[in-house]
Scaffold this motif. Structure first.
Motif, PDB file in Angstrom:
ATOM      1  N   PRO A 407       0.792  -1.240   0.000  1.00 51.08           N
ATOM      2  CA  PRO A 407       0.000   0.000   0.000  1.00 51.08           C
ATOM      3  C   PRO A 407       0.825   1.290   0.000  1.00 51.08           C
ATOM      4  CG  PRO A 407       0.197  -0.804   2.238  1.00 51.08           C
ATOM      5  CD  PRO A 407       0.968  -1.787   1.375  1.00 51.08           C
ATOM      6  N   VAL A 408       2.155   1.176  -0.019  1.00 51.55           N
ATOM      7  CA  VAL A 408       3.002   2.373   0.137  1.00 51.55           C
ATOM      8  C   VAL A 408       2.860   3.309  -1.053  1.00 51.55           C
ATOM      9  CG1 VAL A 408       5.367   3.191   0.369  1.00 51.55           C
ATOM     10  CG2 VAL A 408       4.626   1.144   1.618  1.00 51.55           C
ATOM     11  N   VAL A 409       2.958   2.762  -2.268  1.00 50.60           N
ATOM     12  CA  VAL A 409       2.944   3.610  -3.462  1.00 50.60           C
ATOM     13  C   VAL A 409       1.633   4.392  -3.581  1.00 50.60           C
ATOM     14  CG1 VAL A 409       2.853   3.525  -5.980  1.00 50.60           C
ATOM     15  CG2 VAL A 409       4.719   2.397  -4.766  1.00 50.60           C
ATOM     16  N   PRO A 410       0.455   3.762  -3.531  1.00 50.97           N
ATOM     17  CA  PRO A 410      -0.773   4.568  -3.611  1.00 50.97           C
ATOM     18  C   PRO A 410      -0.961   5.486  -2.410  1.00 50.97           C
ATOM     19  CG  PRO A 410      -1.294   2.254  -3.202  1.00 50.97           C
ATOM     20  CD  PRO A 410       0.157   2.321  -3.541  1.00 50.97           C
ATOM     21  N   ALA A 411      -0.447   5.089  -1.232  1.00 46.72           N
ATOM     22  CA  ALA A 411      -0.555   5.964  -0.062  1.00 46.72           C
ATOM     23  C   ALA A 411       0.263   7.235  -0.264  1.00 46.72           C
ATOM     24  CB  ALA A 411      -0.097   5.231   1.192  1.00 46.72           C
ATOM     25  N   LEU A 412       1.463   7.111  -0.850  1.00 47.30           N
ATOM     26  CA  LEU A 412       2.277   8.294  -1.153  1.00 47.30           C
ATOM     27  C   LEU A 412       1.550   9.208  -2.135  1.00 47.30           C
ATOM     28  CD1 LEU A 412       5.841   6.697  -1.442  1.00 47.30           C
ATOM     29  CD2 LEU A 412       5.011   8.236   0.366  1.00 47.30           C
ATOM     30  N   TYR A 413       0.885   8.607  -3.101  1.00 48.04           N
ATOM     31  CA  TYR A 413       0.110   9.387  -4.066  1.00 48.04           C
ATOM     32  C   TYR A 413      -0.981  10.184  -3.339  1.00 48.04           C
ATOM     33  CZ  TYR A 413      -2.711  10.538  -8.157  1.00 48.04           C
ATOM     34  OH  TYR A 413      -3.421  11.213  -9.124  1.00 48.04           O
ATOM     35  N   LEU A 414      -1.696   9.514  -2.441  1.00 51.17           N
ATOM     36  CA  LEU A 414      -2.771  10.186  -1.716  1.00 51.17           C
ATOM     37  C   LEU A 414      -2.231  11.309  -0.826  1.00 51.17           C
ATOM     38  CD1 LEU A 414      -5.111   7.218  -0.710  1.00 51.17           C
ATOM     39  CD2 LEU A 414      -5.442   8.924  -2.504  1.00 51.17           C
ATOM     40  N   LEU A 415      -1.088  11.084  -0.189  1.00 51.29           N
ATOM     41  CA  LEU A 415      -0.495  12.133   0.640  1.00 51.29           C
ATOM     42  C   LEU A 415      -0.131  13.354  -0.202  1.00 51.29           C
ATOM     43  CD1 LEU A 415       1.830  10.049   3.011  1.00 51.29           C
ATOM     44  CD2 LEU A 415      -0.213  11.362   3.664  1.00 51.29           C
ATOM     45  N   ALA A 416       0.443  13.113  -1.379  1.00 51.40           N
ATOM     46  CA  ALA A 416       0.827  14.232  -2.245  1.00 51.40           C
ATOM     47  C   ALA A 416      -0.402  14.988  -2.741  1.00 51.40           C
ATOM     48  CB  ALA A 416       1.644  13.709  -3.424  1.00 51.40           C
ATOM     49  N   VAL A 417      -1.431  14.256  -3.134  1.00 49.10           N
ATOM     50  CA  VAL A 417      -2.660  14.907  -3.585  1.00 49.10           C
ATOM     51  C   VAL A 417      -3.292  15.697  -2.443  1.00 49.10           C
ATOM     52  CG1 VAL A 417      -5.027  14.470  -4.363  1.00 49.10           C
ATOM     53  CG2 VAL A 417      -3.130  13.329  -5.478  1.00 49.10           C
ATOM     54  N   GLY A 418      -3.280  15.112  -1.236  1.00 49.76           N
ATOM     55  CA  GLY A 418      -3.814  15.825  -0.089  1.00 49.76           C
ATOM     56  C   GLY A 418      -3.080  17.128   0.167  1.00 49.76           C
ATOM     57  N   PHE A 419      -1.733  17.103   0.066  1.00 47.92           N
ATOM     58  CA  PHE A 419      -0.953  18.323   0.240  1.00 47.92           C
ATOM     59  C   PHE A 419      -1.343  19.373  -0.805  1.00 47.92           C
ATOM     60  CE2 PHE A 419       2.659  20.595  -1.681  1.00 47.92           C
ATOM     61  CZ  PHE A 419       2.930  21.500  -0.663  1.00 47.92           C
ATOM     62  N   LEU A 420      -1.474  18.960  -2.055  1.00 51.08           N
ATOM     63  CA  LEU A 420      -1.804  19.903  -3.122  1.00 51.08           C
ATOM     64  C   LEU A 420      -3.210  20.467  -2.956  1.00 51.08           C
ATOM     65  CD1 LEU A 420      -0.199  18.007  -6.119  1.00 51.08           C
ATOM     66  CD2 LEU A 420       0.625  20.119  -5.071  1.00 51.08           C
ATOM     67  N   LEU A 421      -4.148  19.638  -2.501  1.00 49.55           N
ATOM     68  CA  LEU A 421      -5.505  20.137  -2.256  1.00 49.55           C
ATOM     69  C   LEU A 421      -5.513  21.191  -1.152  1.00 49.55           C
ATOM     70  CD1 LEU A 421      -7.586  16.827  -2.467  1.00 49.55           C
ATOM     71  CD2 LEU A 421      -7.701  18.770  -4.053  1.00 49.55           C
ATOM     72  N   VAL A 422      -4.806  20.906  -0.059  1.00 49.24           N
ATOM     73  CA  VAL A 422      -4.739  21.870   1.047  1.00 49.24           C
ATOM     74  C   VAL A 422      -4.027  23.133   0.599  1.00 49.24           C
ATOM     75  CG1 VAL A 422      -3.779  22.295   3.341  1.00 49.24           C
ATOM     76  CG2 VAL A 422      -4.891  20.107   2.837  1.00 49.24           C
ATOM     77  N   ASN A 423      -2.919  22.977  -0.139  1.00 41.31           N
ATOM     78  CA  ASN A 423      -2.168  24.135  -0.614  1.00 41.31           C
ATOM     79  C   ASN A 423      -3.026  25.005  -1.524  1.00 41.31           C
ATOM     80  OD1 ASN A 423       0.695  25.373  -0.884  1.00 41.31           O
ATOM     81  ND2 ASN A 423       0.003  25.187  -3.003  1.00 41.31           N
ATOM     82  N   THR A 424      -3.806  24.362  -2.408  1.00 40.79           N
ATOM     83  CA  THR A 424      -4.688  25.108  -3.304  1.00 40.79           C
ATOM     84  C   THR A 424      -5.781  25.822  -2.509  1.00 40.79           C
ATOM     85  OG1 THR A 424      -4.297  23.474  -5.052  1.00 40.79           O
ATOM     86  CG2 THR A 424      -6.192  24.928  -5.321  1.00 40.79           C
TER      87      THR A 424
END
Length: 488
Positions: A407-424
């Motif tokens: 689950p590491v690879v998709p979890a990293l994807y979700l963390l990055a998307v979460g950061f970008l959503l919050v940043n936006t």
């Protein structure tokens, strides 16, 4: 829940090369030729720009790996519409389709058609009359729609030709800059922090906010890879073809993007890259340096071709979303009709073109495109999240391909998307909240169609049919089309 199968069915006519070509043709549009200017203003140095492109490429690859598992589980028209329905229910599937079809697709196609005419006008030295500049986007949309009404095999061949030209353009600029350009490796140790950076807000320069803004720019350049799964119902041997096309094309695109951006900074110092006029492109300025004044026309021709290729394949991939929604009773039934001659969803293709025409004529596409970025990230995150939900809820489901590094690879994807959503949300709260508002506008439309349907059943979404690579043992899902015999 599911509508009866139509008399004509989609045909699995896309093999590996045209499927990968569709990914590349959708992704390589105009972003990689212009985004280096703004990204240099965001993060300052060539090394940081290249790092952002590499990181965004890795993030895109992580997403592609997750989509590959989902697409081979449910190799049907509509792509992520099916995955969201299976994991989160009919409402979220509809809202995704609503955004993609009626906002993102219409506004995106309008923007591409208008960019095509802008580049065409540059190619002819600004000779187009004002009325032609206004009407030609509508005409090019008509041409693209007409081409998409031919068979999917013909569309695959067209995508392959357009992709070959796009790759040649990127390679020509990237390799030509190193071989012919009078550049310097010393540029990579310099900074563009002192540049004026027209039209780049100060809050989006440097620091965490600048990094987030640069990531959004890089991801915009990579955007489109996810739409290829929309034509999964027309891919031959999907459990073999889809993962190879998604991952292989993504790796190639990342390599091309890093190459061409390194070439920009080899030829131009970062301050010059950041100072390029917003009305021009970094790729054009670099090409002029090593090819002379004639490069301007060559670059304009390349951008005309590139924007046309992205427009063409965007209609091909996104038109399958309203087709899938109509097959489920969530949009008017005529959108689920398939041409008995060409085996394409002709009414859904016509709808995509019509929406593009409406947005192009109205001039509202720029605002909606900006608002759509936040919604796109949200639904991409939800789609990868569907992988975790389905692994937990349906562990017995057949998975011809499993996500590497789960689950590491998709979890990293979700963390990055979460950061970008919050940043936006922090950097541009108005646009983010307006994007959520556009999603919410789909709720009354969903209620109109959903109240006439039976209760939502996850088994309907997952299909419970054998994989499309194998002989059918039970009645197929209305959008799960059996493969022909494998062609070696």
């Amino acid at each position: 829940m599911k509508a009866p199968a139509p008399d004509a069915t989609l045909t699995r006519g896309l093999t590996l090369v045209p499927t990968a070509a569709i990914v590349i043709a959708v992704v390589i549009g105009t972003g990689v030729f212009v985004k280096a200017r703004v990204m240099t203003c965001n993060v300052g140095s060539p090394g940081a720009v290249l790092a952002v492109y590499g990181l965004a490429g890795a993030l895109t690859l992580f997403g592609a790996l997750a989509y590959a598992e989902l697409a081979t589980m449910m190799p049907r028209a509509g792509g992520a519409y099916n995955y969201l329905g299976a994991a989160f229910g009919r409402r979220w599937a509809f809202l995704y389709g609503w955004m993609e079809t009626f906002v993102g697709n219409g506004a995106g196609l309008a923007a591409l058609a208008i960019l095509f005419v802008v580049f065409l006008n540059d190619l002819v030295g600004g000779a187009l009359a004002p009325w032609a500049v206004r009407l030609l986007p509508l005409a090019v949309l008509g041409v693209v729609v007409a081409l998409n009404l031919t068979s999917v095999r013909a569309s695959g061949r067209m995508a392959t030709v357009l992709t070959a030209a796009k790759v040649a353009l990127v390679l020509g600029i990237g390799m030509g800059a190193f071989w012919l350009g009078d550049g310097s490796w010393a540029h990579f140790g310099q900074t563009g922090a002192a540049a004026a950076c027209a039209d780049v807000p100060s809050r989006a320069r440097f620091g965490v906010a600048g990094f987030g803004a640069a990531m959004i720019g890089a991801l915009w350049s990579y955007n489109g890879w996810q739409y290829m799964v929309g034509v999964a119902g027309e891919v031959r041997r999907p459990s073999w073809t889809l993962p190879r096309a998604l991952v292989g094309a993504t790796v190639l695109i990342v390599a091309l993007y890093v190459l061409i951006n390194a070439a920009y900074f080899y030829v131009l110092p970062p301050e010059a890259v950041a100072a390029v006029s917003p009305a021009s492109s970094v790729a054009r300025e670099v090409a002029v340096r090593f090819l002379g004044a004639g490069a301007a026309s060559a670059m304009a021709a390349g951008l005309v071709m590139s924007s046309f290729g992205t427009l063409y394949t965007s209609v091909l991939t996104t038109s399958r979303i309203p087709f899938a929604m109509a097959a489920d009773g969530l949009l008017p039934a005529p959108l689920a009709r398939i041409s008995p001659r060409t085996r394409v969803p002709r009414n859904a293709v016509l709808l995509a073109g019509a929406l593009g025409v409406v947005f192009a004529a109205s001039g509202t596409f720029e605002i909606l495109s900006d608002l759509f970025v936040f919604a796109t990230l949200l639904f991409q995150g939800l789609t990868v999240g569907a992988l975790f939900v389905l692994r937990r809820q349906r562990p017995e489901a057949e998975r011809p391909v499993r996500t590497w590094g789960y689950p590491v690879v998709p979890a990293l994807y979700l963390l990055a998307v979460g950061f970008l959503l919050v940043n936006t949300l922090v950097a541009t709260p108005g646009r983010a909240l307006a994007g959520l508002g556009l999603i919410a506008l789909g709720l009354p439309v969903y209620a109109h169609y959903a109240h006439r349907l039976p209760p939502d059943d996850p088994a309907d979404w997952l299909g419970d049919e054998p994989a499309a690579d194998e002989p059918q043992a039970v009645a197929p899902h209305p959008r799960a089309v059996p493969d022909p015999e494998p062609v070696l």
